[in-house]
Write a protein that holds these residues in place. Structure first.
Motif, short mmCIF file in Angstrom:
data_model
loop_
_atom_site.label_atom_id
_atom_site.label_comp_id
_atom_site.label_asym_id
_atom_site.label_seq_id
_atom_site.Cartn_x
_atom_site.Cartn_y
_atom_site.Cartn_z
N GLU A 187 -0.99 -8.62 -15.98
CA GLU A 187 -1.07 -8.07 -14.34
C GLU A 187 -1.25 -9.24 -13.37
OE1 GLU A 187 -6.30 -8.70 -14.29
OE2 GLU A 187 -6.39 -7.36 -16.50
N ALA A 188 -1.09 -8.49 -12.15
CA ALA A 188 -0.15 -9.32 -11.33
C ALA A 188 -1.42 -9.54 -9.86
CB ALA A 188 1.35 -9.34 -10.64
N TYR A 189 -1.19 -11.30 -9.43
CA TYR A 189 -2.25 -11.02 -8.07
C TYR A 189 -1.43 -12.41 -7.16
CZ TYR A 189 -6.08 -9.59 -11.59
OH TYR A 189 -6.16 -9.43 -12.27
N ASN A 190 -1.43 -11.32 -6.02
CA ASN A 190 -1.20 -12.33 -4.42
C ASN A 190 -2.18 -12.45 -3.51
OD1 ASN A 190 -1.99 -9.63 -3.54
ND2 ASN A 190 0.01 -8.94 -3.02
N SER A 191 -3.75 -12.58 -4.62
CA SER A 191 -4.34 -13.60 -3.80
C SER A 191 -4.91 -14.06 -4.43
CB SER A 191 -5.88 -12.10 -3.35
OG SER A 191 -7.25 -12.61 -3.15
N PRO A 192 -5.43 -15.77 -3.98
CA PRO A 192 -5.98 -16.57 -4.28
C PRO A 192 -7.27 -16.55 -4.79
CG PRO A 192 -4.28 -17.67 -2.94
CD PRO A 192 -4.91 -15.94 -2.54
N PRO A 193 -8.28 -16.03 -4.44
CA PRO A 193 -9.79 -15.93 -4.92
C PRO A 193 -9.53 -14.21 -5.78
CG PRO A 193 -8.98 -15.58 -2.59
CD PRO A 193 -7.94 -15.34 -2.46
N ALA A 194 -8.34 -13.41 -6.12
CA ALA A 194 -8.94 -12.14 -6.83
C ALA A 194 -8.19 -12.96 -7.99
CB ALA A 194 -7.52 -11.16 -5.93
N PHE A 195 -7.26 -13.63 -8.07
CA PHE A 195 -6.15 -14.47 -9.35
C PHE A 195 -8.15 -15.42 -9.70
CE2 PHE A 195 -3.60 -17.73 -10.70
CZ PHE A 195 -3.53 -16.38 -12.32
N ALA A 196 -7.99 -15.80 -9.06
CA ALA A 196 -9.18 -16.89 -9.03
C ALA A 196 -10.68 -16.08 -10.87
CB ALA A 196 -9.87 -18.31 -8.41
N LYS A 197 -10.95 -14.52 -9.75
CA LYS A 197 -11.76 -14.14 -10.37
C LYS A 197 -11.40 -13.58 -11.92
CE LYS A 197 -14.88 -10.06 -9.41
NZ LYS A 197 -14.55 -9.28 -10.85
N ALA A 198 -10.10 -12.87 -11.47
CA ALA A 198 -9.83 -11.87 -13.10
C ALA A 198 -9.41 -13.48 -14.31
CB ALA A 198 -7.91 -12.14 -12.12
N GLN A 199 -9.34 -14.66 -13.65
CA GLN A 199 -9.42 -15.41 -15.12
C GLN A 199 -11.17 -15.51 -15.33
OE1 GLN A 199 -6.51 -18.83 -14.26
NE2 GLN A 199 -6.43 -17.93 -12.16
N VAL A 253 -5.62 -4.93 -7.73
CA VAL A 253 -6.17 -4.24 -6.29
C VAL A 253 -6.03 -3.50 -5.87
CG1 VAL A 253 -6.53 -5.72 -4.26
CG2 VAL A 253 -6.75 -7.05 -6.30
N GLY A 254 -4.36 -3.27 -5.87
CA GLY A 254 -3.69 -1.86 -5.75
C GLY A 254 -4.12 -0.79 -6.64
N GLY A 255 -4.39 -0.85 -7.82
CA GLY A 255 -5.00 0.22 -8.83
C GLY A 255 -3.57 0.71 -9.74
N TYR A 256 -2.75 0.81 -9.73
CA TYR A 256 -1.04 0.70 -10.00
C TYR A 256 -0.52 -0.38 -10.96
CZ TYR A 256 1.15 -2.00 -6.99
OH TYR A 256 2.21 -3.47 -6.78
N VAL A 257 0.05 0.85 -12.05
CA VAL A 257 1.20 0.30 -12.85
C VAL A 257 2.49 0.59 -12.20
CG1 VAL A 257 1.73 -0.09 -15.32
CG2 VAL A 257 -0.26 0.49 -14.81
N LEU A 258 3.51 -0.57 -13.07
CA LEU A 258 5.14 -0.48 -13.90
C LEU A 258 4.95 -0.57 -14.18
CD1 LEU A 258 6.05 -2.47 -10.13
CD2 LEU A 258 5.82 0.29 -10.56
N ALA A 259 6.15 0.53 -14.94
CA ALA A 259 6.15 0.26 -16.34
C ALA A 259 7.48 0.42 -17.07
CB ALA A 259 5.04 1.03 -17.20
N PRO A 260 8.08 -0.20 -17.13
CA PRO A 260 10.14 0.13 -17.95
C PRO A 260 10.16 1.67 -18.45
CG PRO A 260 9.02 -1.69 -18.86
CD PRO A 260 8.04 -1.49 -17.69
N MET A 261 10.53 2.27 -18.48
CA MET A 261 10.47 3.77 -18.98
C MET A 261 11.66 3.66 -19.13
SD MET A 261 7.33 4.81 -20.00
CE MET A 261 5.82 4.07 -19.14
N VAL A 262 11.95 5.09 -20.23
CA VAL A 262 14.04 5.77 -20.14
C VAL A 262 14.29 6.03 -19.34
CG1 VAL A 262 13.17 5.52 -23.30
CG2 VAL A 262 12.66 7.63 -21.85
N GLY A 263 12.97 6.44 -18.77
CA GLY A 263 13.44 7.54 -17.60
C GLY A 263 14.03 6.93 -16.13
#
Length: 413
Positions: A140-152, A293-303
């Motif tokens: 999980e990646a965060y660019n918002s300190p409050p969102a990151f603190a809540k995630a922890q 927060v954005g609700g998407y995933v980036l995943a390394p795939m064969v394609g």
């Protein structure tokens, strides 16, 4: 063509169910209108999600509801013309997502989630598919300190579930995943899940194992299923297939079987998209990256690098609508460097969901020899093998590894 069991649907759930029944001595024919792994099982983010111990619930906070009401968010989008049709189901979903309902769903799903990785391991090695599976977890990646603190805080609240994770500060996060935008302030690396670089390929590999072990796959119309003289029949390209039992593992198409038979099961569809992108020179995505927060995933795939979106509520047959994908793509490019699009058009998938956040697994109450295994929502890839095991245990009279009552089709009647 005679067999003991017909399995309808060659996605990850159907293929896994066929394998589990076969391992218990059943002669099985697997049928689908297309080749294995080409439906919903093809287009997901490739997570065998051992860390998702809390089901995805409907938001209950007024602030969240007001935010989504504007229909401008990237994680959830809805079609205005579809909303009146979806409202009764959404109301049920909202009710089940209360404190008691979510706690019940969490208890029900936990045994399945706890066994998801080990059941995949039992299939992936003999299928020769281990090269598609990585044990490096996801971040999980965060660019918002409050969102990151809540995630922890949220991660710490899961301590009783015994999950393994690492909190990554800014420096650790950027060292773990070079190329991230400088705005990323930290992340959480979930270590228990495994990830799949080709979910459709994995499903096809499992199907090849089923065939290698003596099973048969045929193309045909699963919706032609009929009961006659105590047997179940379905039409295939190789003729009529007749069996004592049939399993409905059709995911979003399951309604086409159970509804004409008189079952009122509130199955709904959450649509979602994916698109592949080229990696820029000198960059490499190490493991799937989630922007909660954005609700998407980036995943390394064969394609390529696959971007998978969150939820779109729209009629199942509505054409592709790129609004949500474009919103997610804009956010993703501000997180991680993406090259050009690699697909001619977005892939559209349909997730089969029940409002109480649990699948239907078990016998059809009023039809002897008919069994259900559908409604796995966002976790079909995760739960395919373990739910196949549970259903196979029920069908063969073995002691089930967990109480099957929470997944009964009768719970809605």
């Amino acid at each position: 063509m005679h067999c003991e069991t017909i399995v309808l649907g060659a996605g990850i759930v159907g293929v896994s169910t066929a394998l589990q029944l076969q391992a218990r001595g059943r002669k099985v024919v697997l049928i689908d209108r297309q080749q294995p792994g080409n439906g919903t099982s093809h287009g997901n983010a490739g997570l065998i999600e051992r860390a998702s111990v809390i089901p995805y619930a409907f938001p209950r906070q007024l602030s969240s509801l007001l935010r989504y009401a504007g229909n401008q968010q990237s994680d959830v989008r809805y079609s205005l013309k579809y909303l009146p049709k979806a409202s009764p189901w959404l109301l049920q979903y909202w009710r089940y997502s209360g404190t008691k309902g979510l706690a019940a769903a969490t208890r029900a799903m936990l045994p399945l989630v706890e066994h998801c990785v080990s059941e995949h391991d039992l299939l992936s090695a003999p299928a020769g598919m281990d090269h598609l599976i990585q044990a490096s977890g996801w971040v999980e990646a965060y660019n918002s300190p409050p969102a990151f603190a809540k995630a922890q805080r949220d991660a710490a609240a899961l301590m009783d579930y015994g999950l393994n994770y690492e909190i990554l500060d800014r420096d650790q996060m950027h060292a773990r995943q070079p190329g991230l935008h400088s705005s990323v302030v930290g992340g959480i690396h979930w270590l228990d899940p495994k990830t799949v670089s080709d979910p459709g390929g994995l499903t096809r590999g499992y199907a090849e194992l089923f065939i290698k072990r003596g099973g048969m796959f045929v193309l045909g119309d699963a919706l032609s299923l009929r009961q006659r003289v105590g047997k179940w029949e379905v039409q295939s390209e190789q003729g009529l297939v007749i069996a004592d039992e049939a399993v409905v593992a059709l995911g979003p198409q399951a309604r086409g079987i159970f509804e004409p038979l008189g079952y009122d099961i509130p199955l709904a569809i959450k649509r979602g998209y994916h698109m592949h992108y080229a990696a820029l020179p000198g960059t490499r995505l190490q493991q799937p990256l989630l922007d909660p927060v954005g609700g998407y995933v980036l995943a390394p795939m064969v394609g390529g690098i696959r971007l998978t979106t969150g939820i779109e509520f729209a009629d199942s047959q509505d054409p592709v609508n790129e609004i949500q994908l474009r919103r997610c793509e804009a956010l993703a490019r501000a997180f991680y460097p993406l090259g050009e699009r690699l697909d001619a058009e977005p892939w559209l998938g349909r997730r089969p969901c029940l409002p109480d956040m649990c699948p239907v697994i078990g016998p059809a109450p009023r039809h002897k020899g008919l069994w259900f295994n559908f409604g796995h929502a966002h976790h079909g890839l995760t739960l395919g093998p373990v739910c196949g095991r549970l259903l196979a245990e029920l069908m063969t009279g073995a002691a089930p590894f967990t109480n099957p009552a929470p997944y009964s089709a009768e719970r809605f009647n």
